[in-house]
Design a protein around this motif. Structure first.
Motif, PDB file in Angstrom:
ATOM      1  N   HIS A 254      43.824  52.020  49.874  1.00 31.77           N
ATOM      2  CA  HIS A 254      43.425  51.477  51.168  1.00 31.77           C
ATOM      3  C   HIS A 254      42.351  52.308  51.850  1.00 31.77           C
ATOM      4  CE1 HIS A 254      46.588  48.567  50.875  1.00 31.77           C
ATOM      5  NE2 HIS A 254      47.444  49.520  50.634  1.00 31.77           N
TER       6      HIS A 254
ATOM      7  N   HIS B 200      37.437  43.112  48.582  1.00 36.63           N
ATOM      8  CA  HIS B 200      38.342  43.288  49.720  1.00 36.63           C
ATOM      9  C   HIS B 200      38.111  42.187  50.751  1.00 36.63           C
ATOM     10  CE1 HIS B 200      39.983  46.224  53.015  1.00 36.63           C
ATOM     11  NE2 HIS B 200      40.768  45.190  52.817  1.00 36.63           N
TER      12      HIS B 200
ATOM     13  N   PRO C  54      44.540  44.344  48.989  1.00 39.54           N
ATOM     14  CA  PRO C  54      43.439  45.245  48.625  1.00 39.54           C
ATOM     15  C   PRO C  54      42.557  44.693  47.514  1.00 39.54           C
ATOM     16  CG  PRO C  54      45.397  45.887  47.447  1.00 39.54           C
ATOM     17  CD  PRO C  54      45.782  44.679  48.279  1.00 39.54           C
TER      18      PRO C  54
ATOM     19  N   PHE D 175      41.198  41.262  43.255  1.00 41.48           N
ATOM     20  CA  PHE D 175      41.919  41.512  44.498  1.00 41.48           C
ATOM     21  C   PHE D 175      43.244  40.776  44.433  1.00 41.48           C
ATOM     22  CE2 PHE D 175      39.467  37.660  44.918  1.00 41.48           C
ATOM     23  CZ  PHE D 175      40.355  36.766  45.501  1.00 41.48           C
TER      24      PHE D 175
ATOM     25  N   CYS E 265      42.989  46.587  59.354  1.00 42.89           N
ATOM     26  CA  CYS E 265      42.103  47.009  58.269  1.00 42.89           C
ATOM     27  C   CYS E 265      41.092  48.038  58.763  1.00 42.89           C
ATOM     28  CB  CYS E 265      41.366  45.794  57.711  1.00 42.89           C
ATOM     29  SG  CYS E 265      40.366  46.151  56.263  1.00 42.89           S
TER      30      CYS E 265
END
Length: 320
Positions: A20, A32, A55, A63, A142
């Motif tokens: 992350h 992403h 992710p 992803f 995020c």
């Protein structure tokens, strides 16, 4: 007044959900962003769905995003989800970063019923600010970065659905994981899908069945092949080749038991370091505990210790 700063804990990135930490790799950024696009499409098509983590991943290249659906979906639903993703992509919705005050972020995700995001804020975010990205009405927790808008996402494909426990813990809810892949051009996507198609033709499970080399039966267990006559012949020839090569390279062959006292693996450190990856020990009424060996090394060290050795004996090559 000091500006609010977003401080996220990144030294515990939950590796089972991917990395992350922010990246400057354009392809990872694109993937992403496509994960966010997937989540935006899912929440539009399936109101009430809770979204967890999505992710970019390197293997397989692409992803995924984990969802808690109100009712099960299957791979037959992927074309409709992908179609909605393409519609959102064509709309050119911008990826907009915001740093929200912690309480405001909690309020936003609570209003949306996003319990997993609330848990992540509680566990993974420090400080007064929470970094979020908006894509139209879709809001995600995020750090970014992301592409400028959904119009930058043109070459993507949803691939499969699987199950995944929240935060990798079997005691927590099982979520639905949707995998996809994304590339910078349609040609790259087409080439990758062609590669997968060719690889599937050479899949060992398919070849093993078609060529009658081995069989797999649920009554025996997954990953436990039953070698059929032709497969057993191939395996025997390979084993002979390997043994001949080892002997030619100075190895001495030994044969040791498949089990040993658990104390041997305590002494080697395997029991302490790798217990979760080992079979549980077999316990007997007299207190004896036998363990199916995870490796040969401890047995071979005992073989080495069966007699007094000199440095002149080294290197001593043992195999089985």
């Amino acid at each position: 007044m000091n500006p609010i700063k977003a401080v996220h804990i990144l030294d515990d990135p939950m590796p089972e959900y991917g990395d992350h930490e922010p990246t400057d790799d354009p392809l990872q950024i694109l993937r992403h962003s496509t994960a966010h696009l997937l989540a935006a499409a899912v929440t539009e098509l399936y109101p009430g769905t809770k979204y967890a983590i999505g992710p970019a991943i390197k293997e397989p290249p692409g992803f995924y995003y984990d969802f808690d659906f109100t009712k099960p979906i299957s791979e037959s639903d992927l074309p409709a989800i992908e179609s909605r993703m393409r519609r959102i992509a064509q709309e050119g919705r911008p990826f907009e970063k915001e740093i929200l005050p912690r309480e405001k972020a909690i309020e936003e995700f609570r209003k949306r019923g996003q319990d997993y995001k609330l848990e992540l804020i509680a566990d993974k975010v420090m400080g007064d600010g929470v970094s979020v990205y908006r894509t139209g009405d879709f809001l995600d927790l995020c750090l970014g970065p992301h592409v400028n808008s959904t119009r930058d996402l043109k070459a993507f494909k949803l691939q499969r659905v699987s199950g995944a426990y929240w935060r990798g813990d079997e005691k927590k809810p099982q979520l639905t994981r949707i995998y996809g892949t994304a590339w910078q051009s349609q040609k790259e996507l087409d080439d990758y899908m062609k590669f997968l198609e060719e690889a599937e033709k050479r899949d060992h499970k398919k070849l093993g069945k078609d060529l009658k080399l081995f069989a797999v039966d649920d009554r025996v267990g997954p990953g436990l092949p039953l070698w059929l006559p032709d497969g057993a012949t191939i395996r025997r020839e390979l084993e002979r080749f390997i043994v001949d090569e080892e002997l030619a390279r100075g190895y001495q062959h030994v044969r040791t038991p498949d089990v040993a006292r658990l104390d041997l693996f305590r002494q080697s450190g395997h029991a302490q370091l790798y217990a979760e990856y080992m079979y549980p020990p077999m316990k007997f009424e007299d207190g004896e505990e036998l363990e199916l060996r995870p490796v040969n090394c401890p047995h071979h060290i005992v073989v080495y210790q069966t007699e007094l050795r000199s440095y002149r004996d080294l290197p001593l090559r043992i195999a089985e």
